[in-house]
Design an enzyme around this catalytic site. Sequence first.
Site, mmCIF file in Angstrom:
data_model
loop_
_atom_site.group_PDB
_atom_site.id
_atom_site.type_symbol
_atom_site.label_atom_id
_atom_site.label_comp_id
_atom_site.label_asym_id
_atom_site.label_seq_id
_atom_site.Cartn_x
_atom_site.Cartn_y
_atom_site.Cartn_z
ATOM 1 C CD GLU A 304 -5.773 16.891 18.425
ATOM 2 O OE1 GLU A 304 -5.021 15.801 17.902
ATOM 3 O OE2 GLU A 304 -5.456 17.370 19.417
ATOM 4 C CG ASP A 378 -6.158 15.441 24.895
ATOM 5 O OD1 ASP A 378 -6.233 14.052 24.678
ATOM 6 O OD2 ASP A 378 -5.042 15.939 24.391
ATOM 7 C CD GLU A 406 -0.715 13.433 25.178
ATOM 8 O OE1 GLU A 406 -1.580 12.690 24.905
ATOM 9 O OE2 GLU A 406 -0.734 14.457 24.538
HETATM 10 C C1 GCV Z 1 -3.389 10.794 18.634
HETATM 11 C C2 GCV Z 1 -4.216 14.853 22.030
HETATM 12 C C3 GCV Z 1 -2.726 14.061 21.878
HETATM 13 C C4 GCV Z 1 -2.317 13.634 20.414
HETATM 14 C C5 GCV Z 1 -3.396 12.643 20.008
HETATM 15 C C6 GCV Z 1 -4.617 13.327 20.242
HETATM 16 C C7 GCV Z 1 -5.880 12.441 19.945
HETATM 17 O O1 GCV Z 1 -3.926 15.955 21.364
HETATM 18 O O2 GCV Z 1 -1.849 15.319 22.244
HETATM 19 O O3 GCV Z 1 -0.998 13.169 20.380
HETATM 20 O O4 GCV Z 1 -3.218 12.201 18.772
HETATM 21 O O5 GCV Z 1 -5.015 13.829 21.553
HETATM 22 O O6 GCV Z 1 -6.203 11.705 20.908
HETATM 23 O O7 GCV Z 1 -6.450 12.321 18.709
#
Ligand code: GCV
Length: 714
Positions: A304, A378, A406
């Site tokens: 990411e 995720d 989340e």
């Molecule tokens: C810390 C998902 C979440 C992100 C998170 C990512 C990860 O994409 O939405 O907020 O970032 O996972 O686990 O690195």
Amino acid sequence: MIARLFCWIVAMVAVGLTPMARAEDGYDLWLRYARADPSRSAALSAHATAIVATGAGPTWAAATGELQRGIGGMTGAPPALSETIQQGALWLATPASTPALPVRTDGLGSEGYAIRSTMVDGKAVTLIAANGDVGVLHGVYHWLRLAQSGASLDALDIRSAPKIGLRLLNHWDNLNGTVERGYAGQSIWDWWRLPDWKGPRYTDYARANASIGINGTVLNNVNAKADSLTAPYIAKAAALADIFRPYGIKVYLSVKWTAPMELDGLKTADPLDPAVAAWWKAKADEIYKAIPDFGGFLIKANSEGQPGPQDYNRTHANGANMLAAAVKPHGGIVMWRAFVYAHDNPDDRAKQAYSDFKPLDGQFADNVIVQVKNGAIDFQPREPFHPLFGAMPRTPLMMEFQITKEYLGQSTHLTYLGPLFEEVLRSDTFAKGKGSTVARVIDGSLEGHTLTGIAGVANIGVDRDWSGSIFNQADWYAFGRLAWDTSLSAQAIAQEWAAQTFSPDPRVVQPIVAMMMGSREAAVDYMTPLGLAHVMGTGHHYGPAPWIADLARPEWNPVYYHKANVQGIGFDRTGTGSNAIAQYAPPVARRLADPKTTPERDLLWFHHLPWDYRLRSGETLWDGLVHHYERGVAYVADMQKTWEGLRPYVDAERFAETEAFLTIQHREALWWRDASIAYFQSMSKRPLPAGSAAPAHDLDWYKAQSFPYAPGHN
Ligand code: GCV
């Protein structure tokens, strides 16, 4: 005015309250130690007439202090410390302090304990024995758990030791005080005023974690800033480490791959460049000087947008091993995350971590552990277990669960995660035949690994109740208890949590546990039934948005995940599609190849099926989908009724919060149902099943909703 204030204080004292008296706001978590009824109080006092502590030091002080606080709270009279054994004493001992212990401590390791009701010189005592002080502390918390939850304290004969070595919280806390995916207020780390100001909350955090066996905490977000490795921030982390140490909790830091470039102007972060390796070695030396028992590093690399070794055409193993060499002389470890997917990789996102990591099996240094999310996408309300579990026999793998919700209703929805954790841990990978459960992969027993771990992304913030709601505390609790013992059931954990958090009265425990146990499945039903996934709003992930199709990367769009069209719905991950099923062991892959043998809960995760496909119930996929949404909403309505029945038994403040949050949950569950049905009906073109109400609004209304200030989004 002053006279009036004085009168008020006198009045408060007269009714037994001090002006400082606090309502039940949830701050005390499951360590409330509420006053027991007279008969229980007498029983408790009889089993804790005195505390005989045979060791000294900060951990012993924490253990005896907790006993005094707990027994004092429950009975009104904290037991005194005594040098001599007396009838009814609690006797805390180790082989070092008491060579002729009446219980064996071999096999308990440094953290386990034995609790036994026994006789010493004709006196009945309860012995809490362990190999060292941290084990004694854990034993004390176990005894207090029994005491608070109304269990018998007679004839105890308990032995308990964790199978998983690293049981960590991961805080996604930023240095500016915000928390990524945090729904409980700002970070509890007051980075700005550390290391000088060390508020009492840090100790309470350590107590709560030690009470459930958590033994480490990664302080900062995996989307890390290099600054957390500067001298001032190392000093701040060291101050926290000093507070946590007596509780058997180590600190760890997330690191940013390009820290050597950002902090000291190195030209590269190539892991094979000697200057880069030397930088990390010097940094590790600096950290260990400040924190001698520092745990190690966690890293999100090439994920990411985060930098990583692949930017230099090196592998994850090259990167991990370079960091591992830096911490190795100090006994540290590296947790290397496998949460990777690339914008330029057109392959199914669910396959990419496996494709990157599986070929590296056997290439990691012995102090590296690869941290794998429970599922391949995720932290969805439901995901099949990640195909990496069982697929890298020569590499220790640790679990990453998300405790913060989340994707499961954030702070307000009551969705107890115990069943989710349990479902994943009990999933059978078939890597070495039947019984090769995910739990056995991560506890090391399947492949004989000794470096073992499990992490939970924390749901903790500065809210008085720590977790954004009283019921979210149960997820923190369940994570810790399962990390300690993966064989515990989510139901048993809910029972002990409810008894401690509310009351051991069965009229309270039984309905609360019943609510909790079905609540995660209800969220799956009203959000993503039958294996759907990732249909949440963009960025903040709050609320439904299955129609989103215009984001830059294909896998950011909900349409990528559900693939609904006029013919049908679902992601074909069989041989005719992405063939992700081939990443599982053959017995699992065979089962998943056919929709008829795929567990229905995962159906649309693995298959694209026509709207008229027949479910096991005999109804069509379309009708069944609608019914799942409705079942989820109905469950929330039932929880509201159950909670109303608990009004006489729950204190006003906690009752009102849960009541209000259930109202929100019901409204949002309906919204999920209606928005999802409105959208999918535009594809299925089928009428709603008989008896199902039309959505409250048309599809455009749902599409027009926007939430620019939804919390938790970095
Ligand atoms: C810390 C998902 C979440 C992100 C998170 C990512 C990860 O994409 O939405 O907020 O970032 O996972 O686990 O690195």
